[in-house]
Scaffold this active site. Structure first.
Site, short mmCIF file in Angstrom:
data_model
loop_
_atom_site.label_atom_id
_atom_site.label_comp_id
_atom_site.label_asym_id
_atom_site.label_seq_id
_atom_site.Cartn_x
_atom_site.Cartn_y
_atom_site.Cartn_z
N SER A 240 21.75 3.60 7.85
CA SER A 240 22.80 2.86 8.54
C SER A 240 23.45 1.79 7.68
O SER A 240 24.54 1.32 7.99
CB SER A 240 22.24 2.22 9.82
N TYR B 203 4.02 -5.45 0.61
CA TYR B 203 5.10 -4.49 0.38
C TYR B 203 4.82 -3.66 -0.87
O TYR B 203 4.93 -2.43 -0.86
CB TYR B 203 6.42 -5.23 0.25
N ALA C 107 1.99 -3.11 -2.34
CA ALA C 107 0.83 -2.24 -2.13
C ALA C 107 1.21 -1.02 -1.30
O ALA C 107 0.75 0.10 -1.57
CB ALA C 107 -0.29 -3.02 -1.45
#
Length: 257
Positions: free
Chosen positions: A16, A149, A151
């Site tokens: 989007s 994030y 990881a």
């Protein structure tokens, strides 16, 4: 360059805005039959291309898989763009159970669930391409704010590598794309916020981000369309012998020999 994507059935998650929107636009321009998904449709996306779903939940992934099979009759290419982070700053101590779970639910499990639902159809037809968008932060995490994030993206990369070994001999290519900093709407807002805090302008805010990454040799972030170009090539028949690999697009952020 003709990418030979005309008529190919393509699912793009997170399409989007930002990089996902650029990928959607390029595949449509190339003549592909595209479906994309996010929680809410933007005005720029025609309704017939869109599936509203929350992919952080198993039910949302099932909704998308069912829609792909009903509206496209299967899929030839899946591009897993969905990802991001809402974790707070403050290092490891700021990351509780909820924060860790949110990062995994957004950056790992949607790809695992959608692949599990749609791969059987690809294997039955004997061909297909899956592209997982990872991140250079799996190698270059920022401890202040992106440990979870990074990881989760590292887990996605390892999962992708294993999947490629399993399904490439059966005709389905699996490739990873690892962007660095991309100048999306969200990153522009971040640069503007940092600029305001530092009493500088937008260019100064960009410099703050680049310095936090250790510098970007080309002197700027990637554009969403530049990452989309790489993804479209890798998904195309022009890249027919590429599988199991990860392609970094980061302006030279991660040094290589």
């Amino acid at each position: 360059m003709n990418l030979n994507l005309d008529g190919r059935r393509v699912l793009i998650t997170g399409g989007s805005k930002g990089m996902g929107a650029a990928v959607v636009a390029l595949f449509r321009e190339a003549g592909a039959k595209v479906l994309t998904t996010a929680r809410a449709r933007t005005a720029a996306l025609p309704e017939e291309l869109f599936i509203a779903a929350d992919l952080t939940a198993p039910e949302g992934c099932a909704t998308v898989a069912d829609a792909v099979n009903a509206r496209l009759g299967g899929v030839d290419i899946i591009v897993h763009v969905l990802g991001g982070s809402s974790a707070p700053g403050g290092g490891f101590a700021a990351l509780g159970e909820a924060e860790w779970q949110r990062e995994l639910d957004l950056n790992l499990f949607p790809a695992v669930r959608l692949d599990r639902a749609l791969l059987p159809g690809m294997l039955a037809q004997g061909e297909g391409v899956i592209i997982h968008v990872t991140s250079i932060q799996r190698e270059l995490p920022l401890p202040e704010s992106t440990t979870a994030y990074a990881a989760a993206k590292a887990a996605l990369s390892t999962y992708s590598k294993s999947l490629s070994k399993e399904v490439s001999p059966k005709g389905v290519r699996v490739v990873r794309v690892a962007p660095g900093w991309i100048e999306t709407e969200a990153s522009v807002a971040l640069a503007e916020r940092l600029a305001l805090q530092a009493g500088t302008d937008y260019e100064g805010g960009k410099q703050i981000i680049m310095e936090s990454l250790g510098g970007i040799p080309i002197g700027r972030p990637s554009k969403p369309a530049e990452v989309a170009n790489l993804i479209a090539f890798l998904a195309s028949p022009l890249a027919a012998t590429i599988t199991g690999a990860e392609y970094v697009i980061d302006g030279g952020t991660i040094p290589v020999v």
